[in-house]
Write a protein that holds these residues in place. Structure first.
Motif, PDB file in Angstrom:
ATOM      1  N   ARG A   1      26.229 -22.502  27.831  1.00 18.35           N
ATOM      2  CA  ARG A   1      26.947 -21.225  27.946  1.00 18.35           C
ATOM      3  C   ARG A   1      26.795 -20.448  26.642  1.00 18.35           C
ATOM      4  O   ARG A   1      26.918 -21.011  25.550  1.00 18.35           O
ATOM      5  N   ILE A   2      26.487 -19.154  26.761  1.00 16.63           N
ATOM      6  CA  ILE A   2      26.376 -18.264  25.611  1.00 16.63           C
ATOM      7  C   ILE A   2      27.421 -17.167  25.769  1.00 16.63           C
ATOM      8  O   ILE A   2      27.484 -16.504  26.813  1.00 16.63           O
ATOM      9  N   ILE A   3      28.237 -16.984  24.750  1.00 12.53           N
ATOM     10  CA  ILE A   3      29.281 -15.962  24.777  1.00 12.53           C
ATOM     11  C   ILE A   3      29.026 -14.965  23.660  1.00 12.53           C
ATOM     12  O   ILE A   3      29.022 -15.334  22.478  1.00 12.53           O
ATOM     13  N   TYR A   4      28.807 -13.708  24.039  1.00 11.99           N
ATOM     14  CA  TYR A   4      28.714 -12.610  23.081  1.00 11.99           C
ATOM     15  C   TYR A   4      30.053 -11.892  23.026  1.00 11.99           C
ATOM     16  O   TYR A   4      30.570 -11.454  24.061  1.00 11.99           O
ATOM     17  N   LEU A   5      30.593 -11.757  21.832  1.00 10.29           N
ATOM     18  CA  LEU A   5      31.808 -10.982  21.617  1.00 10.29           C
ATOM     19  C   LEU A   5      31.432  -9.626  21.027  1.00 10.29           C
ATOM     20  O   LEU A   5      30.279  -9.392  20.667  1.00 10.29           O
ATOM     21  N   THR A   6      32.384  -8.728  20.937  1.00 14.47           N
ATOM     22  CA  THR A   6      32.103  -7.428  20.339  1.00 14.47           C
ATOM     23  C   THR A   6      31.791  -7.584  18.853  1.00 14.47           C
ATOM     24  O   THR A   6      32.110  -8.600  18.231  1.00 14.47           O
ATOM     25  N   HIS A   7      31.180  -6.565  18.287  1.00 19.05           N
ATOM     26  CA  HIS A   7      30.806  -6.591  16.869  1.00 19.05           C
ATOM     27  C   HIS A   7      32.044  -6.765  15.989  1.00 19.05           C
ATOM     28  O   HIS A   7      33.082  -6.143  16.217  1.00 19.05           O
ATOM     29  N   MET A   8      31.927  -7.604  14.975  1.00 20.04           N
ATOM     30  CA  MET A   8      33.034  -7.879  14.066  1.00 20.04           C
ATOM     31  C   MET A   8      32.696  -7.440  12.654  1.00 20.04           C
ATOM     32  O   MET A   8      31.552  -7.570  12.212  1.00 20.04           O
ATOM     33  N   GLU A   9      33.701  -6.954  11.960  1.00 17.41           N
ATOM     34  CA  GLU A   9      33.554  -6.738  10.526  1.00 17.41           C
ATOM     35  C   GLU A   9      33.431  -8.092   9.841  1.00 17.41           C
ATOM     36  O   GLU A   9      33.844  -9.131  10.377  1.00 17.41           O
ATOM     37  N   GLU A  10      32.879  -8.099   8.647  1.00 17.94           N
ATOM     38  CA  GLU A  10      32.557  -9.364   8.000  1.00 17.94           C
ATOM     39  C   GLU A  10      33.781 -10.241   7.757  1.00 17.94           C
ATOM     40  O   GLU A  10      33.717 -11.460   7.920  1.00 17.94           O
ATOM     41  N   THR A  11      34.905  -9.638   7.391  1.00 16.07           N
ATOM     42  CA  THR A  11      36.103 -10.451   7.141  1.00 16.07           C
ATOM     43  C   THR A  11      36.537 -11.200   8.398  1.00 16.07           C
ATOM     44  O   THR A  11      36.978 -12.349   8.329  1.00 16.07           O
ATOM     45  N   LYS A  12      36.400 -10.543   9.554  1.00 14.04           N
ATOM     46  CA  LYS A  12      36.778 -11.207  10.805  1.00 14.04           C
ATOM     47  C   LYS A  12      35.773 -12.296  11.160  1.00 14.04           C
ATOM     48  O   LYS A  12      36.143 -13.346  11.695  1.00 14.04           O
ATOM     49  N   ARG A  13      34.493 -12.053  10.873  1.00 15.45           N
ATOM     50  CA  ARG A  13      33.500 -13.100  11.094  1.00 15.45           C
ATOM     51  C   ARG A  13      33.838 -14.341  10.281  1.00 15.45           C
ATOM     52  O   ARG A  13      33.761 -15.471  10.771  1.00 15.45           O
ATOM     53  N   VAL A  14      34.192 -14.117   9.025  1.00  8.01           N
ATOM     54  CA  VAL A  14      34.534 -15.229   8.143  1.00  8.01           C
ATOM     55  C   VAL A  14      35.701 -16.024   8.714  1.00  8.01           C
ATOM     56  O   VAL A  14      35.667 -17.262   8.791  1.00  8.01           O
ATOM     57  N   GLN A  15      36.729 -15.337   9.162  1.00  8.71           N
ATOM     58  CA  GLN A  15      37.900 -16.006   9.718  1.00  8.71           C
ATOM     59  C   GLN A  15      37.546 -16.816  10.957  1.00  8.71           C
ATOM     60  O   GLN A  15      38.017 -17.948  11.137  1.00  8.71           O
ATOM     61  N   ASN A  16      36.708 -16.240  11.820  1.00  7.47           N
ATOM     62  CA  ASN A  16      36.344 -16.936  13.058  1.00  7.47           C
ATOM     63  C   ASN A  16      35.442 -18.129  12.803  1.00  7.47           C
ATOM     64  O   ASN A  16      35.541 -19.146  13.493  1.00  7.47           O
ATOM     65  N   LEU A  17      34.573 -18.037  11.821  1.00  9.05           N
ATOM     66  CA  LEU A  17      33.739 -19.187  11.481  1.00  9.05           C
ATOM     67  C   LEU A  17      34.563 -20.304  10.850  1.00  9.05           C
ATOM     68  O   LEU A  17      34.337 -21.484  11.124  1.00  9.05           O
TER      69      LEU A  17
END
Length: 365
Positions: free
Chosen positions: A245-261
């Motif tokens: 399964r591949i899930i694409y989410l909407t574009h994130m600002e870098e700070t949100k990417r960091v939090q999600n990773l």
């Protein structure tokens, strides 16, 4: 310079919004955000369409891997076999490179079970020519292609307007995020490609040849599931991907990417600055980069960071001035301070990819 793509191995379960028609373990699910700020900020703008040729509003959330190319190119293989035949089994040019004959692999199928043939390739080329300059790659096809015909289901002959030994590589080989999507003639014929949405779940659209099918496509996310009956598995050409399964989410600002990773909510992203990469590594032991957890924390990218000049304007019209600036730039310091060690230097406006080292290694000062 080194690209800063991160990869993460997740171990938790993840929901898919509207529920799933099958249970997919988290370890077989890949979650990422859409890389395009313009096309995916706030929502995936083309969530209800799947037309890769439109000039605006097209996100790389599926068509980039579902429309399989004639060839793949491996830029990191130093050997001569870095061109990987996929839909095509081979091709040959005439003596002056004004004509190319392409051979299509037998047994390739579209997702609706229809055969993938040379007629699909020829149709795509002619459709783009007929709609220039309104579609992606249409001007290229108009410029380079004199005629394209299918001599049988597995052979296409393309006459060029002038010699071009790189025609197949430039346009029909997946290289550096580039390549013409080839679409099924039986779906696109009779449609207006400038307005065709190519999206209708009741009809099974989009029809593509790749190993996935759309499960959910809403403004907040696009979800692909591994589908049964992929031609490459049926013919024994290739095993199916391990990612189910591949899930694409909407574009994130870098700070949100960091939090999600850090929180294991996302598995990979396109680009993060070196200080933030180190923060993620410090906070989450499951995270790795293309070079593990050590510098340079990335892969060898194909677009080096360069400093350019307007050579038509003084003082930069003087090659001695440009040469002096070149010698004045401390590349080691730029990598060490500007990129915190997450990169490598290059004295050429070209990446140090293995296949081209046979040419660049001989360049002297």
């Amino acid at each position: 310079m080194q690209g800063l793509l991160l990869c993460l191995v997740g171990v938790l379960l993840v929901g898919c919004g509207d529920g799933g028609h099958k249970n997919v373990p988290r370890s077989r699910t890949l979650v990422m955000d859409c890389s395009s700020l313009q096309d995916c900020s706030g929502q995936i703008k083309d969530y209800n369409s799947f037309n890769p040729f439109l000039l605006t509003g097209v996100s790389k959330t599926g068509w980039n891997f579902q429309y399989e190319p004639l060839y793949f190119y491996n830029a990191y293989n130093p050997h001569a076999d870095n061109i990987i035949p996929w839909i095509a089994t081979g091709h040959e040019y005439n003596e002056d490179y004004t004509e190319v004959t392409i051979h299509i692999r037998e047994g390739v199928e579209w997702s609706d079970g229809q055969p993938w043939t040379a007629h699909d390739l020829v149709f795509t080329i002619n459709m783009l020519k007929d709609n220039a300059p309104h579609l992606s790659f249409s001007t290229d096809m108009q410029t380079w292609v004199k005629s394209a015909v299918a001599t049988n289901d597995h052979t296409a002959k393309i006459a060029l307007t002038k010699p071009n030994p790189r025609f197949v590589f430039s346009y029909f080989t997946n290289n550096f995020d580039n390549g013409v999507p080839i679409v099924p003639k039986h779906i696109w014929e009779g449609q207006d490609p400038q307005t065709f949405s190519n999206f209708d779940s009741e009809k099974g659209w989009p029809v593509a040849s790749g190993p996935y099918e759309i499960f959910i496509s809403v403004p907040a996310q696009r979800v692909w599931d591994l589908r049964p009956g992929w031609w490459a598995q049926k013919t024994g050409f290739h095993q199916p991907p391990a990612v189910e399964r591949i899930i694409y989410l909407t574009h994130m600002e870098e700070t949100k990417r960091v939090q999600n990773l850090i929180s294991n909510a996302m598995d990979t992203c396109l680009d993060i600055r070196p200080p933030n990469i180190q923060s993620i590594l410090d906070a989450n032991p499951n995270v790795s980069t293309w070079t593990g957890r050590e510098l340079p924390l990335g892969y060898l990218d194909w677009w080096p960071v360069c400093l350019g000049f307007n050579n038509l304007e003084p003082p930069f019209d003087d090659p001695e001035i440009r040469r002096a600036i070149n010698y004045a730039v401390d590349r080691d310091q730029l990598v060490a301070i500007g990129w915190q060690g997450a990169g490598t230097k290059s004295h050429l406006p070209l990446p140090d990819l293995p296949p081209i080292r046979q040419y660049t290694d001989t360049i002297k000062d």
